[in-house]
Design an enzyme around this catalytic site. Structure first.
Site, short mmCIF file in Angstrom:
data_model
loop_
_atom_site.label_atom_id
_atom_site.label_comp_id
_atom_site.label_asym_id
_atom_site.label_seq_id
_atom_site.Cartn_x
_atom_site.Cartn_y
_atom_site.Cartn_z
N CYS A 54 0.85 -1.38 -0.22
CA CYS A 54 -0.53 0.13 0.15
C CYS A 54 0.91 1.09 -0.08
O CYS A 54 1.97 1.51 0.67
CB CYS A 54 -0.71 -0.09 1.35
N CYS A 58 0.35 4.88 6.70
CA CYS A 58 -0.70 4.53 8.24
C CYS A 58 1.15 3.61 8.92
O CYS A 58 1.13 2.17 8.56
CB CYS A 58 -1.28 3.85 8.62
N CYS A 61 0.24 -0.26 10.52
CA CYS A 61 -0.23 -1.19 9.55
C CYS A 61 1.00 -1.98 8.72
O CYS A 61 1.91 -1.27 8.00
CB CYS A 61 -1.28 -0.31 8.43
N CYS A 98 -17.16 -8.65 5.51
CA CYS A 98 -16.28 -7.17 4.94
C CYS A 98 -15.52 -7.49 4.38
O CYS A 98 -14.32 -8.23 5.06
CB CYS A 98 -15.82 -7.01 6.14
N CYS A 129 -19.37 -5.66 3.87
CA CYS A 129 -19.45 -4.36 3.55
C CYS A 129 -18.04 -4.53 2.99
O CYS A 129 -16.95 -5.34 2.72
CB CYS A 129 -19.00 -4.52 5.37
N CYS A 189 -20.07 2.60 8.20
CA CYS A 189 -18.84 2.20 9.87
C CYS A 189 -17.42 2.70 9.24
O CYS A 189 -16.80 2.98 8.67
CB CYS A 189 -18.63 0.83 8.92
N ARG A 261 -18.46 -1.93 18.07
CA ARG A 261 -17.78 -2.58 17.21
C ARG A 261 -16.43 -2.39 18.20
O ARG A 261 -15.63 -2.09 17.75
CB ARG A 261 -17.01 -3.54 16.34
N1 SAM Z 1 -6.93 0.76 3.23
C1 SAM Z 1 -8.10 1.05 3.42
C2 SAM Z 1 -8.02 2.47 4.60
O1 SAM Z 1 -6.73 2.02 5.34
O2 SAM Z 1 -9.50 2.97 4.57
C3 SAM Z 1 -9.08 -0.17 4.12
C4 SAM Z 1 -7.86 -1.70 5.04
S1 SAM Z 1 -7.54 -0.80 6.90
C5 SAM Z 1 -6.11 -1.66 6.57
C6 SAM Z 1 -8.92 -0.83 7.66
C7 SAM Z 1 -8.41 -0.28 9.03
O3 SAM Z 1 -7.99 -1.50 9.73
C8 SAM Z 1 -7.72 1.34 9.41
O4 SAM Z 1 -8.09 1.96 9.25
C9 SAM Z 1 -7.21 0.74 10.95
O5 SAM Z 1 -8.38 1.65 11.92
C10 SAM Z 1 -7.04 -1.22 10.97
N2 SAM Z 1 -6.57 -1.82 10.41
C11 SAM Z 1 -5.04 -1.38 10.67
N3 SAM Z 1 -3.69 -1.51 10.96
C12 SAM Z 1 -4.38 -1.63 12.29
C13 SAM Z 1 -3.19 -2.69 13.13
N4 SAM Z 1 -2.07 -3.05 14.04
N5 SAM Z 1 -4.01 -2.43 14.42
C14 SAM Z 1 -5.30 -2.00 14.91
N6 SAM Z 1 -6.27 -1.87 14.12
C15 SAM Z 1 -5.42 -1.34 12.63
FE1 SF4 Z 2 -2.44 1.24 3.21
FE2 SF4 Z 2 -2.95 -0.12 5.70
FE3 SF4 Z 2 -3.26 3.07 5.63
FE4 SF4 Z 2 -5.40 1.24 5.05
S1 SF4 Z 2 -4.09 1.51 7.05
S2 SF4 Z 2 -3.94 2.84 3.31
S3 SF4 Z 2 -3.99 -0.83 4.05
S4 SF4 Z 2 -1.55 1.54 4.84
#
Ligand code: SAM
Ligand code: SF4
Ligand code: DTB
Length: 323
Positions: A54, A58, A61, A98, A129, A189, A261
């Site tokens: 990606c 973040c 992530c 989802c 979702c 959501c 949730r």
């Molecule tokens: N890329 C898209 C986005 O960021 O909206 C969708 C997938 S992203 C993995 C969805 C959500 O998962 C993130 O917004 C975050 O809130 C949650 N998430 C991701 N990694 C996480 C982690 N290590 N611990 C807790 N929540 C996490």
């Molecule tokens: Fe990409 Fe992870 Fe950020 Fe979603 S949360 S935009 S998958 S880096």
């Protein structure tokens, strides 16, 4: 009956978070009982339909190309694999499926492939979702006309703390996508992550942002940070479980009709903490061995937990009292 408010002041939210624990639990549980069956929990299952690589950064992530995590990347899954996973989730009692993709935003071509997945899962009788990153108005409308039920897009934290966690997009980008989703008539959501080093006021500001939207999100996921080796937040200090429970309770009080949730982080959470979260107003979980890329409690464990607490799944399999 509690009214829906959209004018929360930050002092009010901070005051709720600071209440004596028992008083806060009592108040949140009262609101919960006024609005929901207190022993029913909605169950969703997640599938990562496109994993890793990606372009966003973040800090929490596993899927960001900017972090050196040991994740196997995958291209968009074939339709058949998605249908098989959805069938398995349905057989295990999930009512919503989802699908998450590690994109900054979907291309129109990829969106069409996701739409085929949404339609196939809907035909199986499950709610759908997806979480695909940022959307345009047109893309949101396209998803709505394909029959999508929910779009997940988290605000994650307060506007003030956001820049400490993510630099490749802004808080306003998130709000803009949520507005496109809402305008298209798709259920929203949206929630956040706790335990990223934010202050209590940041947690209050996140809740204030969610509750002061024109309409409350129908579903509010509260994630406890899953610490992933190789990400900037791998060494974040563990959040006090009582603080996590408090945030669930305040979310319940501020958004009385939304599903709250209990999302990522259950694997590291004690059964007792989860039980408090259910008492405080959490009424939805992710069920199944895996979240997107990390582990979730095993299905046997959750089945036993539900039985020990006398919880039932909402609209579960006919004849099944527990999961
Ligand atoms: N890329 C898209 C986005 O960021 O909206 C969708 C997938 S992203 C993995 C969805 C959500 O998962 C993130 O917004 C975050 O809130 C949650 N998430 C991701 N990694 C996480 C982690 N290590 N611990 C807790 N929540 C996490
Ligand atoms: Fe990409 Fe992870 Fe950020 Fe979603 S949360 S935009 S998958 S880096
Ligand atoms: C949400 O708020 N939590 C889910 C879902 N929405 C997409 C994702 C949790 C991801 C946890 C880390 C992982 O498994 O990669």
């Amino acid at each position: 009956m509690s009214e829906l408010r959209h004018d929360w002041r930050i002092e009010e939210v901070n005051a709720l978070l600071a209440m004596p624990f028992s008083d806060l639990m009592f108040k949140a549980h009262q609101v919960h009982r006024e609005n929901f069956q207190p022993n029913q929990v909605q169950v969703s299952t997640l599938l990562s339909i496109k994993t890793g690589a990606c372009p966003e950064d973040c800090g929490y992530c596993s899927q960001s190309a900017k972090h050196d995590t040991s994740l196997e990347k995958e291209t968009l899954l074939p339709l058949q694999e998605v249908v098989e996973a959805a069938q398995e989730a349905k057989d295990h009692g999930a009512t919503r499926f989802c699908m998450g993709a590690a994109w900054r935003n979907p291309t129109d071509k990829n969106l069409e492939r996701v739409i085929e997945m949404v339609q196939a899962v809907k035909e199986m009788g499950m709610e759908t979702c997806v979480t695909l990153g940022m959307l345009t108005e047109m893309q949101a409308q396209r998803l709505k006309s394909a029959g999508l039920d929910y779009y997940n897009h988290n605000l994650d934290t307060s506007p003030e703390f956001y820049g400490n966690v993510i630099s490749t997009r802004t808080y306003q980008d998130r709000l803009d996508t949520l507005e496109c989703v809402r305008n298209a008539g798709i259920n929203v959501c949206s929630g956040g992550i706790l335990g990223m080093g934010e202050s209590r006021t940041d947690r209050a500001r996140l809740l204030q942002q969610l509750a002061n939207m024109k309409f409350h999100p129908e579903s509010v996921p509260i994630n406890d940070l899953v610490k992933i080796e190789g990400t900037p937040l791998a060494g974040a200090a563990k959040l006090d479980p009582f603080e996590f429970i408090r945030v669930v309770a305040v979310a319940r009080i501020m958004m009385p009709k939304s599903y709250v949730r209990l999302s990522a982080g259950r694997t590291e959470m004690s059964d007792e903490t989860q039980a408090w979260c259910f008492f405080a107003g959490a009424n939805s979980i992710f069920y199944g061995e895996k979240l997107l890329t990390t582990d979730n409690p095993g299905e046997n464990h959750d089945r036993q937990l539900f039985a020990r607490l006398g919880l039932q799944t909402e609209e579960g399999r006919p004849g099944s009292t527990y999961l």
